[in-house]
Structure formats: structure tokens, C-alpha cells
Write a protein that holds these residues in place. Structure first.
Motif, PDB file in Angstrom:
ATOM      1  N   UNK A 431       0.826  -1.196   0.000  1.00  0.00           N
ATOM      2  CA  UNK A 431       0.000   0.000   0.000  1.00  0.00           C
ATOM      3  C   UNK A 431       0.864   1.252   0.000  1.00  0.00           C
ATOM      4  N   UNK A 432       0.399   2.276  -0.689  1.00  0.00           N
ATOM      5  CA  UNK A 432       1.001   3.611  -0.665  1.00  0.00           C
ATOM      6  C   UNK A 432       0.204   4.483   0.281  1.00  0.00           C
ATOM      7  N   UNK A 433       0.875   5.055   1.269  1.00  0.00           N
ATOM      8  CA  UNK A 433       0.220   5.849   2.303  1.00  0.00           C
ATOM      9  C   UNK A 433       0.727   7.282   2.211  1.00  0.00           C
ATOM     10  N   UNK A 434      -0.179   8.223   2.001  1.00  0.00           N
ATOM     11  CA  UNK A 434       0.172   9.652   1.973  1.00  0.00           C
ATOM     12  C   UNK A 434      -0.336  10.291   3.247  1.00  0.00           C
ATOM     13  N   UNK A 435       0.598  10.507   4.187  1.00  0.00           N
ATOM     14  CA  UNK A 435       0.217  11.009   5.495  1.00  0.00           C
ATOM     15  C   UNK A 435      -0.349  12.408   5.491  1.00  0.00           C
TER      16      UNK A 435
END
Length: 641
Positions: A431-435
Motif C-alpha cells: 500500500x502507498x500511504x500519503x500522510x
């Protein structure tokens, strides 16, 4: 399949008439008046043997069809399957095509699909890849092709016949449950001006039908010519008359071209490159006549036991073009129905969806999945982990994978999953997580659904979690992909059974372990505006305890990758629920319900799982001067980032 220019060129040379002009002429005459005197006698005799309704339709041009016409069509569709054409060496998916059973063991498709037995060696055919009447997906079955048992191909007539395994690869269900379509070698089954029907898997998609939209234009020595204003046929599809007799094997056609010789697509645009046959605007389609296919087969292998099955079926009951074994009508591969029972909705046979569960998603084409360049390109690119050959054999296949896609990968919004079909859980999630963009306002709904792109028997379902202390533990955390314009859809995507693993409730809900570690990662990523890529999965061991036919993993792992001070930083974590499930499913547990969390070198995770991440050089555990290779995480300050 991709269009063969040589095949099209051959059809163009045979097209000696104007399809549009001929269609207009046929529209002004009864079909029976388009035949020679001799063929009129044959056609009327055949029609009479098929019933008074058929005879009336031909003579009086009555287009009304009895309501059982549709039911008979559903029976015919059972024998039509989607071919997965694979490389004979690597087993990698090359393309899709259509084929159909013509006897209890033999499948018919095109020569340009399988020109030799070697090309069919590792390929397979999938039946029931289609939707039920309520929009849910039927459970499809995969059968291996067996060219060593029988294979014959005729290049001139562009057909190939190959043997099929008698039982499904996964479930062991019998091939006989699909039935087969008999090939009647008699001429006179259809006349110019009548309309044909094609059942097919266009572009490798789910089973579809072009219903009485293909007007027969001309009968040549070896082929039938027909045109359509809607969907063209797909390679290897059966072409039917109005009583569901197979009259031709669809194989090619003549496309519309512009002044420069480019193919015109369905949206009216020219294409200079080869494109899929279902995207082309055809002016005429061409199918190989069944009578010619039967003659070729009989001349080459008429005494072969499997081929004799074709002719024996024809001679015994020519009035029944679709052969269904009556003893198998209650097979799980028979036509599904929808019923309302008690507090549950039953979709098809054996699949129950509770009232608080969501209806399945049917279109995943907009899911882009995990992005390897999410953290940056070149030295910051983070590819998906590599699988061993053994793991690939155990992977579930994405039945909706498009051309050029990894067939093992299930893409969702901002994350992807590769499933272990044997263990019914993910080999890994990514998964790609953009905080900086996470939408925490979107709540959870706990509406878990199956992923129709793989088999129901290749993933868990709610039966594993009923009346016990097991939770559906998210592998991709619910909030991780919930950002950007697709946040709500991404939230729903995390509630696929492919994205869960059975975790003891004390493990899944413990703030210092599974969710605790994720909260720490997520909160810090948000505070420092990090972008993070997270890989998660289970450690599969042969001696894992089995519950309800599913082995429960004792350990889970995470690999966390981010950019720190301009460079990649990758850390690995191992989490254990072994002490919680050692006595499972007994009701009594010890008071000491410890759950252990460790930071470990990524190399350790690779050794445990067989995956290859290629990230060890970015792992602070590898560069640390400490002699300890495993760090118990009693507080988050102990984590080395």
C-alpha cells in the motif's frame, strides 16, 4: 486476442461482395428465397425436423421466439469457456481466447489460438466466468488442457481441437457438468438473411452474447459471412442458429479501414498499431462452417475414441444441439438462482451474504493498485517483492487481468494484493500511504465482500469468523489507502476478504501490537508529512494449527519503506499471536495473553517468507553496530528508523 494481419488479409481476399449492399438486398426477401432450389428443400427438411416454430419462422418470417429460447441459450452457454493461453516454457499468461466443448472431453477453438500441441501445453480453460442475474459473479472453474491426450489443428480451416482434463484443477468438479455442444455435419441449418447468435469472451472479459444481431450474408465453400451492428465475435466463439445449433466457428473478418489502411476502432478513430479484435469496427465477420470442421476431423482422426464421441453424439440425437448430463443438473456448475432465505440472501449456490454485508464490486478497471514510484523514481523506486517459482504456482490468478497486467496481482485503490490460493490469504499486501492527505472523517462499515477476480475457494469468507474469538484482521490497514479523490472507494476496498487474515481479537485490538504499531507509523507519517509504502503479510508454516479447514498463521510481518533525509529507509517487524492461538479454538485461555512484537532485519522476513524485497541495504538493522538481530518492541522509542 490481438488481430493477425495475415489472417485478416486472407479474409479480405475472400470477400468478393459488398456486405452493406448485400444486407440491404437480403432485407427485402424471405431467407428461404435466398437459397437455390436444391438448398431450399434441404433447409425446409432440416427446419421441419427442428419443430413447427422453426419452420414457421423461416417461411413466414416470424421473429417471435418461445420463452424457452433464452433458457436453452443458457444451457448452450455452459459449454463456452475462456481460454488462458500461456507460454509453454514459463507458464506466463500470453492472451485470452474463447473455446467450447464439442464432446465430453474435447474443446474446439482456432488454429491461430493454438497452432501446435506445444502452444497448448500449459494453457487452461475457465468455465462459468460470468455474472448471475443479480450482478454477482458465478464461481468459475479452471480445467487444464491436455494436448498429450489429444490435439489436432487444421491451418487452412483455422481450427484446433484439444483434450481437456476431466476434473477441475482446484475443486475436482467434473468437466461433464459443463455439457457440450454437438456438431451436426448436415448442411441446411441456416439460410442467408437469417440472424445468428455468438456467445463469447470478448477481450478476455466475462461471458457475453451478441443475440440475433449477426445477419448471415453468404455461404461459401468453407465459411459463413455475417455482419453485425453491435459486438463482433471473438476468436474461437461458437456461432449459433435460432435453435442453438452451432453453425460456425468464429475466426476472423474484414475490418473497416481509412484511406491510409489503418483499422478503424469502434469509436471511429484510426489505429496504426495492432489492437484487440473486440475494439475494431468490422464490416463483415467470417466463421468456419461446422460441416467442414467435422469432415476434416473425421478424415484425420475418425477412429480415435475421443473423436468418435463427437459423431456418436450427433448420430444419436441431432435434434438436441446442447448435451447436458441430466444426472449433473444439480451440480454446483449448473445455472445459479437467487433466493431469499431467512435472514440471509443467497446468491447462487453455496454463497451466502449476510444482510449487513455489501454487494460485490463488479468493475475493478479503475483500480490502479500499488505504485512502485510513489516515493520517487530511480534510487527511490520500491518495486513489489519477488516470488519464488513455488509461490507462483500457489498464487491465485486474477481472472480479470488485462493485457500486460501481472496476472497474480489484484489491484485496488492505492494498494495491491497477491493471494496464496492454498492458504486463502495474501502472500503480501502493498500500500502507498500519503500522510498529508488521509481522510480520517471516513468511518468504517465492516461490510466484508469476496473478490470476484479470484475463486471463492481461494479466499476466506465469513464462516471462518463466526462464533469464535477470531477477528478479520486488516492486512492493509483501513486508513492507509484512504486519501485523495478515491478515499471513500479505497476505504471500501480494504473490506475485501483478500485483505484480511484470521487474528485473535486480543491480538488485533491490542494497542501495543498490530494496531498499535500501525497507529505509531501512521501518526508519525502524518506528523512529519511522510509518504510511506507498507508491505504486510503472514508467515505460513506447515505446522500452523487448522481451524475450519483454514490454517491459522502464528506470525505476521511488516516492511515499512519511507524517504529519510533524501534516502530510502526500510524497516521490518515481526508480530506473533502464537501464545493466543496455541489452544484455539478452546474457550479457555490463560490469563497471560501476551502478544510479542519485534523489529527484525528485513533479511529475516525474507528467510521466513521466501519473498525477496531487495531492501536490505536501506535497513538500519543491517548497518547497526549492535550485536542484537532482534529488538523486542516494549515501547515505540525502541524502534530504529
Amino acid at each position: 486476442m490481438l488481430v493477425s494481419k495475415n489472417l485478416i488479409a486472407s479474409s479480405e481476399r475472400r470477400l468478393t461482395f459488398d456486405p452493406e449492399e448485400l444486407s440491404e438486398q437480403l432485407d427485402h426477401r424471405k431467407p428461404i428465397n435466398n437459397e437455390s432450389t436444391e438448398r431450399v428443400k434441404i433447409r425446409l427438411a432440416v427446419a421441419e425436423s427442428q419443430g413447427l416454430n422453426t419452420l414457421e419462422r423461416i417461411i413466414a418470417c416470424n421473429d417471435l421466439m418461445p420463452v424457452n429460447y433464452l433458457e436453452k441459450g443458457m444451457d448452450a452457454a455452459r459449454a463456452v469457456g475462456r481460454i488462458h493461453k500461456r507460454d509453454s516454457q514459463s507458464g506466463n499468461l500470453l492472451d485470452y481466447a474463447t473455446g467450447f466443448l464439442i464432446s465430453p472431453r474435447l474443446l474446439l477453438t482456432n488454429h491461430h489460438v493454438f497452432a501446435s500441441s506445444d502452444e497448448a501445453q500449459l494453457s487452461e480453460v475457465e468455465f462459468n466466468y460470468q455474472q448471475n442475474k443479480d450482478g454477482t459473479w458465478m464461481g468459475s472453474e479452471f480445467f487444464a488442457l491436455q494436448p498429450d491426450t489429444f490435439f489436432f489443428a487444421d491451418e487452412e480451416l483455422d481450427f484446433a481441437v484439444v483434450a481437456v482434463a476431466q476434473t477441475a484443477r482446484q475443486s475436482g468438479k467434473p468437466l461433464a457438468g459443463c455439457g457440450w455442444l454437438t456438431l451436426d455435419p448436415q448442411i441446411g441449418k441456416v439460410s442467408p438473411g437469417e440472424y445468428l447468435t455468438i456467445i463469447q469472451h470478448p477481450s478476455g472479459g466475462d461471458k457475453q452474447i451478441a443475440l440475433r444481431e449477426n445477419q448471415l450474408l453468404k455461404i461459401d465453400t468453407h465459411t459463413l459471412w455475417y455482419r453485425t451492428d453491435t459486438a463482433p465475435g471473438s476468436s474461437g466463439s461458437p456461432v449459433f442458429n435460432d435453435v442453438w445449433q452451432v453453425v460456425a466457428l468464429h475466426h476472423s473478418g474484414v475490418p473497416e479501414k481509412d484511406a491510409n489502411g489503418n483499422y478503424i476502432t469502434l469509436d471511429g478513430k484510426p489505429s496504426e498499431r495492432p489492437i484487440n479484435e473486440s475494439k475494431i469496427k468490422w464490416i463483415a465477420n467470417e466463421g468456419i462452417r461446422v460441416s467442414r470442421i467435422v469432415a476434416s476431423l473425421q478424415a484425420a482422426y475418425g477412429n480415435h475414441s475421443l473423436v468418435r464421441g463427437i459423431f456418436e453424439t450427433n448420430s444419436s440425437n441431432l435434434s438436441s444441439p446442447v448435451h447436458i448430463n441430466s444426472q449433473l443438473q444439480e451440480s454446483p456448475m449448473s445455472l445459479d438462482v437467487t433466493a431469499l432465505t431467512g435472514n440471509q440472501l443467497t446468491y447462487g449456490r453455496g454463497t451466502q451474504i449476510e444482510r449487513n454485508e455489501a454487494r460485490p464490486v463488479t468493475n475493478y478497471s479503475d483500480r490502479k493498485g500499488y505504485d512502485p514510484n510513489f516515493l520517487g523514481s530511480n534510487g527511490k523506486r520500491v518495486p513489489l517483492p519477488e516470488l519464488t517459482d513455488k509461490m507462483k504456482r500457489d498464487c491465485a490468478i486474477n481472472r480479470m487481468a488485462g493485457r500486460g497486467m501481472d496476472e497474480y496481482l489484484l489491484p485496488y485503490h492505492h494498494f495491491s494484493i497477491v493471494m496464496n490460493k492454498v492458504r486463502k490469504m495474501a502472500f503480501y499486501t502493498a500500500v502507498n500511504l500519503d500522510g498529508t492527505k488521509i481522510d480520517r472523517s471516513i468511518g468504517r462499515d465492516d461490510n466484508w465482500i469476496a473478490d470476484p477476480r479470484i475463486g471463492e475457494n481461494e479466499q476466506t469468507n465469513n464462516s471462518l469468523y463466526k462464533n469464535n474469538d477470531l477477528d478479520r484482521g486488516h492486512l492493509v490497514r483501513r486508513l492507509d489507502p484512504v486519501w485523495g479523490s478515491v478515499a471513500e472507494a479505497a476505504n471500501s476496498d480494504t473490506f475485501h476478504y483478500t485483505n484480511c487474515s484470521p487474528q485473535h481479537k486480543d491480538f488485533n485490538q491490542n494497542e501495543v501490537t498490530w494496531l498499535g504499531l500501525e497507529n505509531y507509523i501512521l501518526d508519525n507519517a502524518r506528523a512529519e508529512k511522510f509518504r510511506v509504502s507498507v508491505f504486510t503479510g503472514s508467515v505460513f508454516r506447515n505446522d500452523d494449527r487448522e481451524h475450519r479447514r483454514v490454517k491459522l498463521p502464528r506470525q505476521f510481518w511488516k516492511v515499512l519503506v519511507m524517504v529519510k533525509e533524501g534516502n530510502l529507509s526500510a524497516t521490518g517487524y515481526l508480530l506473533s499471536q502464537e501464545e493466543l492461538i496455541q489452544n484455539f479454538p478452546k474457550e479457555a485461555f490463560s490469563d497471560d495473553r501476551r502478544v510479542r512484537t519485534y523489529q527484525v532485519p528485513i533479511q529475516e522476513i525474507e528467510d521466513l517468507t521466501g519473498l525477496s524485497f531487495g531492501l536490505s541495504e536501506f535497513d538500519p538493522m543491517e548497518s547497526s553496530e549492535s550485536t542484537s538481530r532482534i529488538i523486542p518492541i516494549s515501547s515505540y522509542e525502541a524502534i530504529r528508523l
